[in-house]
Design an enzyme around this catalytic site. Structure first.
Site, short mmCIF file in Angstrom:
data_model
loop_
_atom_site.label_atom_id
_atom_site.label_comp_id
_atom_site.label_asym_id
_atom_site.label_seq_id
_atom_site.Cartn_x
_atom_site.Cartn_y
_atom_site.Cartn_z
N SER A 118 2.90 2.13 4.35
CA SER A 118 2.65 1.69 2.98
C SER A 118 1.16 1.52 2.69
CB SER A 118 3.45 0.42 2.71
OG SER A 118 3.45 0.07 1.35
N ASP B 79 -0.26 3.05 -3.92
CA ASP B 79 -0.61 2.79 -2.53
C ASP B 79 -0.23 4.01 -1.69
OD1 ASP B 79 2.15 2.47 -2.62
OD2 ASP B 79 2.17 0.89 -1.11
N ASP C 291 2.20 5.04 0.18
CA ASP C 291 3.49 5.72 0.06
C ASP C 291 4.02 5.69 -1.36
OD1 ASP C 291 4.11 3.01 0.06
OD2 ASP C 291 6.00 3.29 1.15
N ASP D 84 5.01 3.44 -3.45
CA ASP D 84 6.11 2.60 -3.92
C ASP D 84 5.61 1.36 -4.65
OD1 ASP D 84 5.18 1.09 -1.78
OD2 ASP D 84 7.15 0.82 -0.84
#
Length: 446
Positions: free
Chosen positions: A102, A241, A243, A245
Site C-alpha cells: 500500500s 497511494d 496500490d 486504494d
C-alpha cells in the site's frame, strides 16, 4: 489459535525478511490453494501486484504455490488493489491476491487475499490458511498441477469499469486535473481514465522503477501534487497511494482534503439523491468529530468502527450500508467496489464538481474539523501502561475535562510498543493540555 502471519490487512513486512520471504509466499500460495480447492473441478486464482521490485519475486513464488495444489493462475500484472477485488468476481475466481504494501516504502511488501465474492477474507478464513501453512500441505498429483498465464486486458477491464462510476452523459472537458499515482499500481490506469473522460491531465508519479513507489509523492506526500496544481493552474489534484486504494484531493489553491472531507461530500450528495443507504456513513474511531456533528446536523448517522478498512467493510455488509471509509483516504462505495478505491472516489468528487459548477475549494471543505492531536508514547517490556492506576486516573480526568466538547481515543498499536493518545476538542488549548497530561502519565508508567 494465535495468528502470527496475518495482521489487520493480510501479511505484511520488510521484503526478504520474515514473514515476507519468497519461501513463505510459496507456502501461503499452496495453503490458500489447498483451502480453496476443495474438489476436482477447475479452480482459479487471479494475482495482481504493485510496482515494487520485490512484487515480481512474490508473484512467481505464489504462482508456484498455487499451481502445486492444482489451482490455475491468472496473472494481472500491475493493477490497483480494487481491480483485484473486481476481477476476482468477474472472472469467477475462487480467490484473488494483491501483492502490495500500500502506502509503505518500496522495501516493504504485503499479500492480501480476496474471496470469490471480491471481499477481503474474514479473520476465520485467514486463521485456517495460516494453520495450513504451519502444517504439511497436500499437493496435487502430477497430472493435476495447475497452469499459469498472463491476462493482457486486465487493466483495460478495470478502467472501463471505473468509468461507470462517473455520471453518464457528462465529461470532464474544460477541467485541468493533476493526478499523482505515487509511482504505483495506477500509474497507467488513472491518467488514462481521466483523459478518456475528457480532462486535460497532468500526470505526476507515473515513472515507477521498482524503488520509488510512494517516495515523496502520492497520498502520503500530497505536497507534491499541491505544488503541481498551483504551478499549472489546475482545477483539482488527485493523490493516490501505491496500490490506489486510498485518495487525497487537492483544491485549486493547493489545499488538501482528506478522507473525512471526501466522505462528507459523497454522503451529502448521495443523501440528497436518495442513494445513501439507511442515511448512514460508516467510518472509524479516527474520523474527525467535526464530520460526525456535520452529518448529525443533516439528519444523517455516522457509525464508527475500529481502525482498518476491513472493519469498515464488515460493518457495511452487516448493516446493509453502501458508503464508508477512513480519514486516511480509503473510501468504500459498495454500489461499485468491495474495497477502498481511490480512483472511483475521485471520480465521485469530479462528478460533483462538473454537476455543481463550483470550484474544488468550495466543494472539498464540507465541514470545519475539530482540532485533533495525536501523540505516540513508546513503552518497554515492563507491562501494559494502560493498566497503571495513575494512567487510568489521567484518562478519567481528561474525559471529564473534555466532557461534551470533545473526545479521547487511547489505544495500543497493533504492530509496535506504542500507546496512541488521540484527542479532539473545540478548544485547542484544552486539548493540548489533556493529551499532554495523559501522555506524561503513560511515560511515567512505561
Amino acid at each position: 489459535m494465535t495468528r502470527k502471519l496475518f495482521g489487520t490487512d493480510g501479511v505484511r513486512g520488510r521484503a526478504n525478511s520474515y514473514p515476507m520471504t519468497a519461501d513463505m509466499a510459496l507456502k501461503l500460495g499452496a495453503a490458500a490453494g489447498r483451502y480453496f480447492r476443495r474438489d476436482q473441478k477447475e479452480h482459479r486464482v487471479v494475482i495482481g501486484k504493485d510496482t515494487r521490485r520485490s512484487s515480481y519475486m512474490f508473484e512467481y513464488a505464489m504462482t508456484g504455490g498455487f499451481t502445486s495444489t492444482g489451482m490455475n493462475v491468472f496473472l494481472l500484472g500491475p493493477v490497483p488493489t480494487p481491480a483485484v477485488g473486481m476481477l476476482t468476481r468477474s472472472m469467477r475466481a475462487d480467490v484473488g491476491v494483491m501483492i502490495s504494501a500500500s502506502h509503505n516504502p518500496h522495501h516493504d511488501n504485503g499479500i492480501k487475499f480476496f474471496g470469490p465474492d471480491g471481499y477481503k477474507l474474514s479473520d476465520a478464513a485467514e486463521a485456517e490458511i495460516e494453520e495450513l501453512v504451519m502444517g504439511e500441505i497436500d499437493l496435487a498429483r502430477p497430472e493435476n498441477i495447475g497452469n499459469a498465464k498472463r491476462i493482457d486486458d486486465a487493466l483495460g477491464r478495470y478502467m472501463e469499469f471505473a468509468k461507470t462510476a462517473f455520471p453518464r452523459q457528462r465529461l470532464l472537458e474544460g477541467l485541468k486535473v493533476v493526478v499523482d499515482c505515487a509511482n504505483g499500481a495506477a500509474y497507467k490506469a488513472a491518467p488514462m481514465v481521466l483523459w478518456e473522460l475528457g480532462a486535460e491531465v497532468i500526470p505526476v508519479g507515473v515513472s515507477p522503477n521498482g524503488f520509488n513507489i510512494n517516495d515523496g509523492c502520492g497520498s502520503t506526500h500530497p505536497e507534491t501534487a499541491a505544488q503541481a496544481v498551483v504551478a499549472n493552474g489546475a482545477d483539482v489534484g488527485i493523490c493516490l497511494d501505491g496500490d490506489a486504494d486510498r485518495v487525497m484531493l487537492i483544491d485549486e489553491k493547493g489545499r488538501v482534503a482528506d478522507g473525512d472531507q471526501i466522505m462528507g461530500l459523497i454522503a451529502q450528495q448521495w443523501s440528497a439523491s436518495g442513494r445513501l443507504a439507511h442515511d448512514t456513513l460508516v467510518a472509524t474511531v479516527m474520523s474527525n468529530m467535526g464530520l460526525e456533528r456535520h452529518l448529525e446536523g443533516r439528519g444523517l448517522t455516522m457509525l464508527r468502527t475500529n481502525v482498518g478498512d476491513r472493519y469498515v467493510v464488515e460493518a457495511m455488509r452487516k448493516g446493509g450500508f453502501n458508503l464508508g471509509g477512513e480519514q486516511s483516504g480509503h473510501i468504500v462505495m459498495r454500489d461499485y467496489v468491495t474495497t477502498g478505491d481511490g480512483l472511483i472516489a475521485a471520480l465521485q468528487f469530479l462528478g460533483a464538481l462538473v454537476q455543481s459548477g463550483k470550484t474544488a475549494s468550495a466543494l472539498s471543505r464540507v465541514f470545519e474539523p475539530y482540532p485533533q492531536l495525536l501523540e505516540n508514547v513508546r513503552y518497554g517490556d515492563g507491562g501494559d501502561p494502560l493498566l497503571d492506576a495513575s494512567v487510568k486516573q489521567a484518562i478519567a480526568d481528561g474525559e471529564a475535562a473534555l466532557a461534551s466538547s470533545g473526545r479521547l481515543l487511547i489505544r495500543k498499536s497493533g504492530t509496535e510498543p506504542l500507546v496512541r493518545v488521540m484527542g479532539e476538542c473545540e478548544d485547542a488549548g484544552l486539548l493540548k493540555q489533556v493529551v499532554g497530561d495523559i501522555s506524561a502519565a503513560v511515560r511515567a508508567a512505561a
